[in-house]
Motif scaffolding. Structure first.
Motif, short mmCIF file in Angstrom:
data_model
loop_
_atom_site.label_atom_id
_atom_site.label_comp_id
_atom_site.label_asym_id
_atom_site.label_seq_id
_atom_site.Cartn_x
_atom_site.Cartn_y
_atom_site.Cartn_z
N SER A 154 -52.49 -22.44 51.84
CA SER A 154 -51.17 -22.94 52.23
C SER A 154 -50.50 -23.63 51.04
CB SER A 154 -51.31 -23.91 53.41
OG SER A 154 -50.05 -24.32 53.86
N TRP A 155 -51.28 -24.39 50.27
CA TRP A 155 -50.74 -25.08 49.10
C TRP A 155 -50.26 -24.07 48.06
CZ3 TRP A 155 -48.94 -29.28 46.94
CH2 TRP A 155 -48.98 -29.42 45.56
N LEU A 156 -51.01 -23.01 47.82
CA LEU A 156 -50.60 -22.01 46.84
C LEU A 156 -49.32 -21.31 47.29
CD1 LEU A 156 -54.09 -20.47 45.92
CD2 LEU A 156 -52.66 -21.98 44.51
N ARG A 157 -49.20 -21.04 48.60
CA ARG A 157 -47.96 -20.44 49.11
C ARG A 157 -46.79 -21.40 48.92
NH1 ARG A 157 -51.44 -18.51 53.14
NH2 ARG A 157 -50.90 -20.24 54.52
N TRP A 158 -47.03 -22.70 49.18
CA TRP A 158 -45.96 -23.69 49.01
C TRP A 158 -45.53 -23.77 47.54
CZ3 TRP A 158 -45.26 -28.08 46.11
CH2 TRP A 158 -44.14 -28.85 46.44
N GLU A 159 -46.49 -23.79 46.62
CA GLU A 159 -46.17 -23.85 45.19
C GLU A 159 -45.33 -22.67 44.75
OE1 GLU A 159 -49.87 -24.31 42.95
OE2 GLU A 159 -49.04 -26.20 42.20
N GLU A 160 -45.62 -21.50 45.33
CA GLU A 160 -44.91 -20.28 44.94
C GLU A 160 -43.50 -20.23 45.52
OE1 GLU A 160 -45.34 -15.53 45.85
OE2 GLU A 160 -47.18 -16.71 45.62
N GLY A 218 -42.43 -23.96 53.74
CA GLY A 218 -43.61 -24.15 54.57
C GLY A 218 -44.24 -25.52 54.38
N THR A 219 -43.41 -26.53 54.08
CA THR A 219 -43.93 -27.88 53.83
C THR A 219 -44.69 -28.42 55.03
OG1 THR A 219 -42.12 -28.33 52.29
CG2 THR A 219 -43.29 -30.24 53.19
#
Length: 199
Positions: A26-32, A36-37
């Protein structure tokens, strides 16, 4: 470390690994995508709960307390929790760099010199209750409260002076993350709230 982890039961390892893996993804998707916070924070909360539960309950066994396991879990917590705090700071767009001041710390007030790093001030509002406690302003955050005029100080140098500001404010105040509003935009900042037990 791997030998100690090997002492854990398979369901515990599997469950903890799943929670950490879900948060990582989830964190990697948010960084990209920078979206999705809420989902990312939810996954982080679940990962933190795994760490907390392992620390608090890791010593329980059918034959009594396992002191070595408790000490190991506390050591893991000392490493993991600061990392999780740094991740929360990144997800919430660096509240560690923001101070919401409603009293003597803001510009042209008696204690403004305590904020001794370079930065910028902006007018904001907090939502809650501002009371007088022994001649000191005391704020309590409450979404059903009143709009309280305040000032937002933003500076990358704030993390270096938080310990000194905490000492200056004393035991009657507790630094917490709180919501502020500026021109219709809501953000997160550190705010010194009056400690509830001292009301």
């Amino acid at each position: 470390m791997s030998q100690r982890i090997a002492d854990l039961t398979e369901p515990v390892v599997r469950g903890a690994s799943r929670q950490h893996r879900e948060f990582r993804d989830s964190w990697l998707r948010w960084e990209e995508r920078k979206s999705g916070t809420a989902q990312t924070l939810n996954k982080l909360i679940r990962a933190v709960l795994v760490v907390r539960n392992n620390i608090q309950h890791g010593e329980k066994t059918p034959s009594g307390p396992d002191v070595q396991r408790r000490e190991r879990n506390q050591a893991v917590g000392r490493v993991v929790l600061p990392i999780l705090e740094a991740i929360v700071d990144a997800v919430l767009v660096r509240p560690s760099h923001r101070l919401a001041a409603y009293g003597a710390l803001w510009p042209a007030q008696p204690n403004q010199d305590e904020v001794c790093v370079a930065g910028d001030w902006t007018e904001i509002t907090l939502t809650g209750w501002l009371r007088d406690q022994s001649s000191f302003p005391a704020f309590e955050a409450d979404v059903s409260g009143q709009r309280v005029p305040a000032a937002l100080f933003t500076s990358a140098g704030l993390p270096t002076i938080w310990p000194r500001l905490d000492d200056f404010k004393g035991r009657n105040y507790e630094r917490r993350l709180g919501l502020y509003e500026c021109e219709g935009i809501v953000g997160v900042a550190n705010v010194y709230e009056w400690a509830e037990e001292n009301w």
